[in-house]
Design a protein around this motif. Structure first.
Motif, PDB file in Angstrom:
ATOM      1  N   SER A   1      -6.098 -12.013  14.118  1.00 48.86           N
ATOM      2  CA  SER A   1      -5.913 -11.896  12.667  1.00 48.86           C
ATOM      3  C   SER A   1      -5.089 -10.677  12.255  1.00 48.86           C
ATOM      4  O   SER A   1      -4.688 -10.559  11.094  1.00 48.86           O
ATOM      5  N   THR A   2      -4.833  -9.736  13.159  1.00 45.70           N
ATOM      6  CA  THR A   2      -4.178  -8.494  12.784  1.00 45.70           C
ATOM      7  C   THR A   2      -2.675  -8.562  13.004  1.00 45.70           C
ATOM      8  O   THR A   2      -2.181  -9.363  13.798  1.00 45.70           O
ATOM      9  N   LYS A   3      -1.936  -7.696  12.292  1.00 50.23           N
ATOM     10  CA  LYS A   3      -0.492  -7.589  12.461  1.00 50.23           C
ATOM     11  C   LYS A   3      -0.207  -6.624  13.613  1.00 50.23           C
ATOM     12  O   LYS A   3      -0.786  -5.536  13.679  1.00 50.23           O
TER      13      LYS A   3
ATOM     14  N   ARG B   1      -4.520   0.825   8.981  1.00 50.08           N
ATOM     15  CA  ARG B   1      -3.500   0.666  10.016  1.00 50.08           C
ATOM     16  C   ARG B   1      -4.049   1.380  11.249  1.00 50.08           C
ATOM     17  O   ARG B   1      -4.181   2.599  11.259  1.00 50.08           O
TER      18      ARG B   1
ATOM     19  N   TYR C   1       0.821  -1.200   0.000  1.00 48.71           N
ATOM     20  CA  TYR C   1       0.000   0.000   0.000  1.00 48.71           C
ATOM     21  C   TYR C   1       0.861   1.259   0.000  1.00 48.71           C
ATOM     22  O   TYR C   1       2.034   1.243   0.364  1.00 48.71           O
TER      23      TYR C   1
ATOM     24  N   LEU D   1      -7.157  -0.537   3.132  1.00 45.03           N
ATOM     25  CA  LEU D   1      -6.655  -1.142   4.360  1.00 45.03           C
ATOM     26  C   LEU D   1      -6.678  -0.115   5.487  1.00 45.03           C
ATOM     27  O   LEU D   1      -6.594   1.088   5.246  1.00 45.03           O
TER      28      LEU D   1
ATOM     29  N   GLN E   1      -4.651   2.979   1.927  1.00 47.95           N
ATOM     30  CA  GLN E   1      -4.627   2.664   3.359  1.00 47.95           C
ATOM     31  C   GLN E   1      -4.812   3.931   4.163  1.00 47.95           C
ATOM     32  O   GLN E   1      -4.337   4.995   3.791  1.00 47.95           O
TER      33      GLN E   1
ATOM     34  N   CYS F   1      -8.883  -4.127  10.944  1.00 51.61           N
ATOM     35  CA  CYS F   1      -7.563  -3.492  10.958  1.00 51.61           C
ATOM     36  C   CYS F   1      -6.524  -4.452  10.393  1.00 51.61           C
ATOM     37  O   CYS F   1      -6.332  -5.550  10.939  1.00 51.61           O
ATOM     38  N   TYR F   2      -5.852  -4.032   9.324  1.00 50.41           N
ATOM     39  CA  TYR F   2      -4.751  -4.835   8.814  1.00 50.41           C
ATOM     40  C   TYR F   2      -3.651  -4.944   9.865  1.00 50.41           C
ATOM     41  O   TYR F   2      -3.059  -6.013  10.055  1.00 50.41           O
TER      42      TYR F   2
END
Length: 367
Positions: A183-185, A97, A31, A95, A58, A140-141
Protein backbone atom coordinates in the motif's frame (compact mmCIF):
# COMPACT_ATOMS: atom_id res chain seq x y z
CA UNK A 1 13.81 43.47 -5.93
CA UNK A 2 11.57 40.45 -6.51
CA UNK A 3 12.56 38.97 -3.15
CA UNK A 4 11.83 42.18 -1.31
CA UNK A 5 8.37 42.33 -2.84
CA UNK A 6 7.73 38.71 -1.94
CA UNK A 7 8.72 39.18 1.67
CA UNK A 8 6.89 42.45 1.95
CA UNK A 9 3.72 40.72 0.84
CA UNK A 10 3.62 38.66 4.02
CA UNK A 11 5.16 41.08 6.51
CA UNK A 12 2.65 42.00 9.17
CA UNK A 13 -0.57 39.97 9.54
CA UNK A 14 0.34 37.04 7.30
CA UNK A 15 3.74 36.58 8.94
CA UNK A 16 1.98 35.78 12.18
CA UNK A 17 -0.81 33.69 10.68
CA UNK A 18 0.65 31.95 7.61
CA UNK A 19 0.76 28.20 8.15
CA UNK A 20 2.79 26.15 5.72
CA UNK A 21 0.85 22.90 5.43
CA UNK A 22 -2.53 24.60 5.17
CA UNK A 23 -1.18 26.94 2.48
CA UNK A 24 0.50 24.06 0.64
CA UNK A 25 -2.75 22.09 0.56
CA UNK A 26 -4.60 25.13 -0.78
CA UNK A 27 -1.90 25.42 -3.46
CA UNK A 28 -2.50 21.83 -4.60
CA UNK A 29 0.26 19.94 -2.77
CA UNK A 30 -0.37 16.90 -0.61
CA UNK A 31 1.71 18.13 2.32
CA UNK A 32 4.34 20.44 3.77
CA UNK A 33 6.31 18.45 6.31
CA UNK A 34 9.42 18.29 8.45
CA UNK A 35 12.00 15.87 9.75
CA UNK A 36 11.60 15.18 13.46
CA UNK A 37 13.49 13.43 16.23
CA UNK A 38 12.41 11.99 19.61
CA UNK A 39 14.74 14.54 21.25
CA UNK A 40 12.59 17.42 19.94
CA UNK A 41 10.54 17.15 23.13
CA UNK A 42 13.50 18.63 25.02
CA UNK A 43 12.79 22.01 23.39
CA UNK A 44 9.27 23.04 24.32
CA UNK A 45 8.73 25.79 21.74
CA UNK A 46 10.19 23.68 18.92
CA UNK A 47 8.21 20.61 19.95
CA UNK A 48 4.94 22.52 20.11
CA UNK A 49 5.52 23.98 16.66
CA UNK A 50 6.41 20.57 15.21
CA UNK A 51 2.99 19.32 16.37
CA UNK A 52 1.10 22.15 14.68
CA UNK A 53 -0.88 20.35 11.97
CA UNK A 54 -1.52 23.59 10.10
CA UNK A 55 2.21 24.17 9.68
CA UNK A 56 3.33 20.57 9.20
CA UNK A 57 1.21 17.79 7.80
CA UNK A 58 3.91 15.16 7.43
CA UNK A 59 6.84 13.75 9.42
CA UNK A 60 10.05 12.03 8.41
CA UNK A 61 12.16 10.47 11.19
CA UNK A 62 15.67 11.88 10.88
CA UNK A 63 17.50 8.79 12.19
CA UNK A 64 15.08 6.55 14.04
CA UNK A 65 14.24 4.20 11.15
CA UNK A 66 17.76 3.76 9.78
CA UNK A 67 19.42 0.34 9.87
CA UNK A 68 21.64 0.97 12.90
CA UNK A 69 18.60 2.10 14.88
CA UNK A 70 16.20 -0.65 13.84
CA UNK A 71 18.45 -3.73 13.55
CA UNK A 72 21.60 -3.01 15.59
CA UNK A 73 22.51 -6.69 15.72
CA UNK A 74 21.49 -9.36 13.27
CA UNK A 75 17.90 -10.43 13.77
CA UNK A 76 17.32 -8.13 16.77
CA UNK A 77 14.90 -5.36 15.88
CA UNK A 78 14.22 -2.27 17.98
CA UNK A 79 11.53 0.28 17.20
CA UNK A 80 11.04 2.40 20.31
CA UNK A 81 12.33 5.72 18.95
CA UNK A 82 10.66 5.28 15.58
CA UNK A 83 7.39 4.25 17.21
CA UNK A 84 7.37 7.48 19.22
CA UNK A 85 7.50 9.51 16.01
CA UNK A 86 4.97 7.39 14.14
CA UNK A 87 2.59 7.55 17.09
CA UNK A 88 2.93 11.36 17.17
CA UNK A 89 2.03 11.47 13.48
CA UNK A 90 -0.99 9.23 13.99
CA UNK A 91 -2.15 11.28 16.97
CA UNK A 92 -1.79 14.50 14.96
CA UNK A 93 -3.38 12.91 11.84
CA UNK A 94 -0.22 13.56 9.84
CA UNK A 95 1.31 11.60 7.00
CA UNK A 96 4.55 9.65 7.51
CA UNK A 97 7.39 9.55 4.99
CA UNK A 98 9.42 6.66 6.35
CA UNK A 99 13.20 6.73 5.96
CA UNK A 100 15.27 4.66 5.05
CA UNK A 101 15.81 0.96 4.29
CA UNK A 102 18.95 0.40 2.17
CA UNK A 103 21.68 3.00 2.66
CA UNK A 104 25.46 2.83 2.72
CA UNK A 105 25.71 4.96 5.89
CA UNK A 106 24.57 4.40 9.49
CA UNK A 107 24.88 0.67 9.00
CA UNK A 108 25.68 -1.42 12.08
CA UNK A 109 29.12 -2.99 11.99
CA UNK A 110 27.74 -6.46 11.40
CA UNK A 111 26.46 -5.27 8.01
CA UNK A 112 29.21 -2.87 6.94
CA UNK A 113 32.04 -5.23 7.95
CA UNK A 114 30.42 -8.52 7.07
CA UNK A 115 31.67 -10.93 4.44
CA UNK A 116 28.69 -11.38 2.16
CA UNK A 117 27.87 -13.61 -0.77
CA UNK A 118 25.05 -12.94 -3.20
CA UNK A 119 22.77 -15.35 -1.33
CA UNK A 120 23.58 -14.16 2.20
CA UNK A 121 23.22 -10.48 1.33
CA UNK A 122 19.91 -11.15 -0.41
CA UNK A 123 18.67 -12.90 2.72
CA UNK A 124 19.87 -10.10 5.02
CA UNK A 125 18.22 -7.41 2.90
CA UNK A 126 14.95 -9.30 2.64
CA UNK A 127 14.86 -9.97 6.37
CA UNK A 128 15.58 -6.35 7.25
CA UNK A 129 13.10 -4.82 4.80
CA UNK A 130 10.36 -7.33 5.60
CA UNK A 131 10.65 -6.84 9.35
CA UNK A 132 10.98 -3.05 9.39
CA UNK A 133 8.26 -2.40 6.83
CA UNK A 134 6.11 -5.09 8.38
CA UNK A 135 6.31 -3.37 11.75
CA UNK A 136 5.11 -0.08 10.25
CA UNK A 137 2.78 -1.60 7.67
CA UNK A 138 -0.13 0.66 6.83
CA UNK A 139 1.38 3.63 8.69
CA UNK A 140 3.76 5.04 6.06
CA UNK A 141 2.53 7.07 3.11
CA UNK A 142 5.91 6.50 1.47
CA UNK A 143 9.25 4.77 2.11
CA UNK A 144 12.70 5.82 0.94
CA UNK A 145 13.69 2.33 -0.14
CA UNK A 146 17.21 3.00 -1.47
CA UNK A 147 19.08 6.09 -0.33
CA UNK A 148 22.12 7.89 -1.77
CA UNK A 149 23.42 5.12 -4.01
CA UNK A 150 25.20 7.48 -6.43
CA UNK A 151 28.41 9.48 -6.43
CA UNK A 152 28.18 13.01 -7.80
CA UNK A 153 29.62 11.82 -11.13
CA UNK A 154 26.66 9.46 -11.58
CA UNK A 155 28.57 6.24 -10.83
CA UNK A 156 27.37 3.80 -8.21
CA UNK A 157 28.57 4.42 -4.66
CA UNK A 158 30.64 1.58 -3.26
CA UNK A 159 28.76 -0.20 -0.47
CA UNK A 160 28.21 -3.73 0.87
CA UNK A 161 25.07 -4.20 -1.23
CA UNK A 162 26.75 -3.29 -4.50
CA UNK A 163 29.78 -5.45 -3.67
CA UNK A 164 27.66 -8.54 -3.08
CA UNK A 165 24.89 -8.07 -5.63
CA UNK A 166 26.00 -5.53 -8.24
CA UNK A 167 23.27 -3.25 -9.55
CA UNK A 168 20.66 -5.99 -9.02
CA UNK A 169 20.34 -4.75 -5.44
CA UNK A 170 18.17 -1.85 -6.60
CA UNK A 171 15.40 -4.02 -8.04
CA UNK A 172 15.71 -6.52 -5.18
CA UNK A 173 15.26 -3.76 -2.58
CA UNK A 174 12.12 -2.48 -4.26
CA UNK A 175 10.82 -6.01 -4.80
CA UNK A 176 11.15 -6.84 -1.10
CA UNK A 177 9.60 -3.49 -0.15
CA UNK A 178 6.61 -3.97 -2.43
CA UNK A 179 5.99 -7.41 -0.92
CA UNK A 180 6.29 -6.10 2.65
CA UNK A 181 3.73 -3.30 2.25
CA UNK A 182 1.94 -3.10 -1.10
CA UNK A 183 0.00 0.00 0.00
CA UNK A 184 2.96 2.39 0.39
CA UNK A 185 4.73 4.57 -2.18
CA UNK A 186 8.29 3.42 -2.87
CA UNK A 187 10.99 6.06 -3.53
CA UNK A 188 14.61 6.34 -4.52
CA UNK A 189 16.13 9.26 -2.57
CA UNK A 190 19.37 11.20 -3.14
CA UNK A 191 21.13 14.56 -2.79
CA UNK A 192 22.74 16.82 -5.42
CA UNK A 193 20.37 15.57 -8.12
CA UNK A 194 19.47 19.25 -8.46
CA UNK A 195 23.11 20.30 -8.99
CA UNK A 196 24.70 17.67 -11.22
CA UNK A 197 22.90 16.58 -14.42
CA UNK A 198 25.10 13.49 -14.66
CA UNK A 199 23.99 12.43 -11.17
CA UNK A 200 20.37 13.19 -12.06
CA UNK A 201 20.83 10.87 -15.05
CA UNK A 202 22.22 8.20 -12.73
CA UNK A 203 18.97 8.31 -10.76
CA UNK A 204 17.07 7.91 -14.03
CA UNK A 205 19.20 4.83 -14.72
CA UNK A 206 18.34 3.34 -11.32
CA UNK A 207 14.62 3.95 -11.82
CA UNK A 208 14.76 2.32 -15.25
CA UNK A 209 16.59 -0.72 -13.86
CA UNK A 210 13.83 -1.21 -11.30
CA UNK A 211 11.10 -0.69 -13.88
CA UNK A 212 12.79 -3.08 -16.34
CA UNK A 213 12.73 -5.77 -13.66
CA UNK A 214 8.95 -5.38 -13.44
CA UNK A 215 9.18 -4.07 -9.87
CA UNK A 216 7.20 -1.08 -8.55
CA UNK A 217 8.95 2.25 -8.02
CA UNK A 218 6.61 5.17 -7.45
CA UNK A 219 8.71 8.23 -6.78
CA UNK A 220 11.99 10.11 -6.80
CA UNK A 221 13.03 12.01 -3.69
CA UNK A 222 15.30 15.01 -4.20
CA UNK A 223 16.89 15.99 -0.90
CA UNK A 224 17.54 19.65 -1.85
CA UNK A 225 20.35 20.41 0.58
CA UNK A 226 21.28 23.79 -0.91
CA UNK A 227 23.80 26.59 -0.35
CA UNK A 228 22.87 30.23 -0.94
CA UNK A 229 24.22 31.61 -4.19
CA UNK A 230 24.49 28.09 -5.64
CA UNK A 231 20.85 27.02 -5.73
CA UNK A 232 19.75 26.28 -9.32
CA UNK A 233 17.10 28.51 -10.82
CA UNK A 234 13.42 27.64 -10.54
CA UNK A 235 13.49 26.79 -14.26
CA UNK A 236 16.40 24.38 -13.85
CA UNK A 237 14.84 22.77 -10.78
CA UNK A 238 11.58 22.24 -12.67
CA UNK A 239 13.49 20.65 -15.55
CA UNK A 240 15.19 18.21 -13.17
CA UNK A 241 11.88 17.22 -11.54
CA UNK A 242 10.37 16.58 -14.95
CA UNK A 243 13.16 14.11 -15.83
CA UNK A 244 11.56 11.73 -13.33
CA UNK A 245 7.97 12.63 -14.12
CA UNK A 246 8.75 11.56 -17.70
CA UNK A 247 9.38 8.06 -16.29
CA UNK A 248 5.91 8.00 -14.75
CA UNK A 249 7.18 8.81 -11.24
CA UNK A 250 5.99 11.18 -8.56
CA UNK A 251 8.60 13.60 -7.23
CA UNK A 252 9.10 15.29 -3.86
CA UNK A 253 11.61 17.49 -2.09
CA UNK A 254 12.46 15.32 0.87
CA UNK A 255 15.16 17.03 2.99
CA UNK A 256 15.11 20.73 2.14
CA UNK A 257 17.41 23.29 3.72
CA UNK A 258 19.35 26.24 2.31
CA UNK A 259 22.51 26.93 4.29
CA UNK A 260 24.37 30.19 4.57
CA UNK A 261 27.97 29.31 3.86
CA UNK A 262 29.73 31.98 5.90
CA UNK A 263 28.46 33.08 9.30
CA UNK A 264 27.49 35.41 10.76
CA UNK A 265 24.88 36.06 8.11
CA UNK A 266 24.11 39.50 6.69
CA UNK A 267 21.02 41.08 5.17
CA UNK A 268 22.05 40.13 1.63
CA UNK A 269 22.48 36.47 2.54
CA UNK A 270 19.20 36.34 4.41
CA UNK A 271 17.32 37.85 1.46
CA UNK A 272 19.07 35.48 -0.97
CA UNK A 273 18.09 32.52 1.20
CA UNK A 274 14.46 33.67 1.20
CA UNK A 275 14.39 33.89 -2.59
CA UNK A 276 16.05 30.50 -3.08
CA UNK A 277 13.64 28.77 -0.71
CA UNK A 278 10.78 30.25 -2.74
CA UNK A 279 12.36 29.11 -6.03
CA UNK A 280 12.61 25.53 -4.76
CA UNK A 281 9.02 25.44 -3.52
CA UNK A 282 7.92 27.18 -6.71
CA UNK A 283 9.49 24.46 -8.86
CA UNK A 284 7.41 21.88 -7.00
CA UNK A 285 4.28 23.91 -7.69
CA UNK A 286 5.25 23.97 -11.39
CA UNK A 287 5.13 20.16 -11.64
CA UNK A 288 1.74 18.45 -11.22
CA UNK A 289 3.36 15.25 -9.95
CA UNK A 290 5.38 17.02 -7.26
CA UNK A 291 3.72 15.70 -4.13
CA UNK A 292 5.12 17.94 -1.41
CA UNK A 293 7.99 19.50 0.52
CA UNK A 294 9.79 18.22 3.62
CA UNK A 295 12.27 20.48 5.41
CA UNK A 296 15.21 18.97 7.33
CA UNK A 297 14.07 20.21 9.92
CA UNK A 298 12.45 23.58 10.38
CA UNK A 299 14.54 25.36 13.09
CA UNK A 300 18.19 26.43 13.26
CA UNK A 301 18.54 25.19 16.84
CA UNK A 302 18.08 21.59 15.65
CA UNK A 303 19.81 21.74 12.27
CA UNK A 304 22.42 19.17 11.25
CA UNK A 305 24.27 21.73 9.11
CA UNK A 306 26.72 23.36 11.62
CA UNK A 307 28.11 20.02 12.73
CA UNK A 308 28.48 18.70 9.19
CA UNK A 309 29.63 21.92 7.50
CA UNK A 310 31.69 23.92 10.03
CA UNK A 311 31.25 27.65 9.59
CA UNK A 312 27.92 27.27 7.75
CA UNK A 313 24.41 27.26 9.16
CA UNK A 314 21.17 29.19 9.65
CA UNK A 315 19.71 26.87 7.00
CA UNK A 316 16.12 26.61 8.20
CA UNK A 317 12.83 28.49 7.96
CA UNK A 318 12.80 29.30 11.69
CA UNK A 319 15.61 30.75 13.82
CA UNK A 320 17.17 29.28 16.97
CA UNK A 321 14.22 30.53 19.01
CA UNK A 322 11.64 28.95 16.67
CA UNK A 323 10.69 32.34 15.25
CA UNK A 324 9.90 32.62 11.51
CA UNK A 325 12.63 34.03 9.27
CA UNK A 326 12.33 35.89 5.93
CA UNK A 327 12.57 32.50 4.18
CA UNK A 328 9.40 31.42 5.99
CA UNK A 329 7.74 34.61 4.78
CA UNK A 330 8.79 34.12 1.16
CA UNK A 331 7.57 30.51 1.10
CA UNK A 332 4.29 31.44 2.80
CA UNK A 333 3.68 34.26 0.33
CA UNK A 334 4.42 32.04 -2.65
CA UNK A 335 2.10 29.29 -1.43
CA UNK A 336 -0.64 31.82 -0.66
CA UNK A 337 -0.32 33.34 -4.14
CA UNK A 338 -0.69 29.85 -5.67
CA UNK A 339 -3.91 29.03 -3.82
CA UNK A 340 -6.43 27.40 -6.15
CA UNK A 341 -4.18 27.66 -9.20
CA UNK A 342 -3.17 23.99 -9.29
CA UNK A 343 -5.55 21.04 -9.00
CA UNK A 344 -5.34 19.27 -5.64
CA UNK A 345 -2.73 16.55 -5.75
CA UNK A 346 -4.47 13.24 -6.39
CA UNK A 347 -4.34 10.26 -8.70
CA UNK A 348 -5.73 12.20 -11.64
CA UNK A 349 -3.22 15.03 -11.23
CA UNK A 350 -0.38 12.56 -10.83
CA UNK A 351 -0.98 11.10 -14.29
CA UNK A 352 0.14 14.32 -15.99
CA UNK A 353 3.56 13.97 -17.62
CA UNK A 354 5.31 17.17 -18.61
CA UNK A 355 7.67 17.42 -21.56
CA UNK A 356 11.31 17.40 -20.52
CA UNK A 357 12.95 20.38 -22.23
CA UNK A 358 16.34 21.43 -20.94
CA UNK A 359 16.44 25.13 -20.01
CA UNK A 360 19.02 27.36 -21.58
CA UNK A 361 20.68 28.34 -18.31
CA UNK A 362 23.46 26.10 -17.06
CA UNK A 363 23.00 24.29 -13.76
CA UNK A 364 25.52 25.59 -11.19
CA UNK A 365 27.87 23.27 -9.37
CA UNK A 366 27.47 22.40 -5.71
CA UNK A 367 29.65 23.84 -2.99
Amino acid sequence: MKTAILIGAVAGPLLASAQLHALAKDAGLLYFGTAVSPSDSNDGAYYRLSNDIKNFGQYTPDNAQKWDATEPSRGRFTYGQADSIVNRAISNKMLMRCHTLVWYSQLPGWVSSGSWTKDTMTSVMQTHISNVMGHFKGKCYAWDVVNEALEDDGTYRNNPFLKALGDSYFALSFKFAAAADPSTKLYYNDYNLEYFPVKADGAVRIAKLVQAAGVPIHGMGLQAHMTIGRTPSRENLTWTLNKYVALGLDVAYTELDVRIKNLPSNATGIQMQAKEYADIVGSCLDVPRCVGITVWGFGDAHSWIPQTFPGAGEACLFDRNSKPKPAFSSVSALLASASGKRPPWNTAASTAVAAVTKPAAATPTAA
